[in-house]
Structure formats: structure tokens, C-alpha cells
Design an enzyme around this catalytic site. Sequence first.
Site, short mmCIF file in Angstrom:
data_model
loop_
_atom_site.label_atom_id
_atom_site.label_comp_id
_atom_site.label_asym_id
_atom_site.label_seq_id
_atom_site.Cartn_x
_atom_site.Cartn_y
_atom_site.Cartn_z
N CYS A 12 0.67 -1.14 -0.13
CA CYS A 12 0.14 -0.12 -0.06
C CYS A 12 0.85 1.06 0.05
O CYS A 12 2.11 1.26 -0.13
CB CYS A 12 -1.07 -0.04 1.01
SG CYS A 12 -0.32 0.22 2.72
N CYS A 84 -4.78 -0.96 -0.94
CA CYS A 84 -5.16 0.51 -1.01
C CYS A 84 -6.77 0.40 -1.08
O CYS A 84 -7.33 -0.38 -1.95
CB CYS A 84 -4.66 1.15 -2.08
SG CYS A 84 -2.82 1.03 -1.96
N CYS A 92 -3.17 3.69 -5.48
CA CYS A 92 -2.58 2.62 -5.22
C CYS A 92 -1.09 2.51 -6.02
O CYS A 92 -1.35 2.99 -7.14
CB CYS A 92 -3.23 1.22 -5.61
SG CYS A 92 -3.92 0.20 -4.08
#
Length: 164
Positions: A12, A84, A92
Site C-alpha cells: 500500500c 489500498c 494504489c
Amino acid sequence: MPETNYTVLFLCTGNSCRSVISEATFNHLAPAGMRAISAGSQPTGKLHPRAVSLLASKGISTEGYFSKSWNDLPATPDIVVTVCGSAAGETCPAYLGAVTRTHWGVDDPGHVVGTEEEISIAFERTYDIIRARIEAFLALPLDRLMNDQPALKAELDKIGHLPT
């Protein structure tokens, strides 16, 4: 049980909350020969304290875990899972290596504003979503799927769409 060692990267942006929860939970549940690592495209440099306490409450160790950059990975992953979410237009990071990639979006509980109870509920919900997805992943016939990348990707993508 996998006969080969597999490494899964949970990725992430900040590598302080969702990806670390994913890494620790995966490593807690995974059989020998499988391991997770986590990283961020813009790591915060520290783990979110609520993520650490949540994992501790589940009996999952975070010893040795830290927020790190995807430029500092200890191994090349076989599978990359971005976690994400869509809250606040989060973007992301895109891992560009030649690996199987999938997206299991989860909104960041670290950005929830509210009462202590509301924030705790957000962290619990995030953990429940991540754990259910990891359990579904570990139930896959990975020895077969690792030799069929399109089928593996299709199964991983389905997991990312499990009801939350």
C-alpha cells in the site's frame, strides 16, 4: 500444502496499517513454505499503534515488523496484493515486476475520525476483511495454480471481491 516456497507482498502507500495487518496475519496463518512481506511506496516509517495493538489482541506477533519502502524488499515476491482503498481518492502504487498482481482494496482505518468506539470498530472490520481474504487465499490449490498464472490471477481477483 505447497511444495515450493512462495512469497506474497502486501503493498500500500504508507506501510503502517493495512499492509502490515495483512503481512502479520498471513504469516500467522500460513503453512511452512509460505510467507508474506509488506511495503509501501511512501512508507510512514512507523507502524500504526492501533494496528499493532489490534494484532496483539488477536495473538499475532508484530515483532520484527517495521514500515519499509518497496525499494528495500528482502525478496522478490511471487504474488503482489495491493490493499489500498477508495477512501479520499487513494491511489494504489503499481508494482512493475513480472509477478502475479491482484487488488484487495480495504479502506484505511487509520484515517477514520470519530469516537474511540467508531475507530476501534473500523480497525476490527479491516482485520476481519483481511483475515477472510487470507483464509480464502490459503484454501486455494496453490501447487496447481502457481503453474497456471491466468487461473491464479482469476482466483485472487475473486477473493478481492468477496463481500465485506
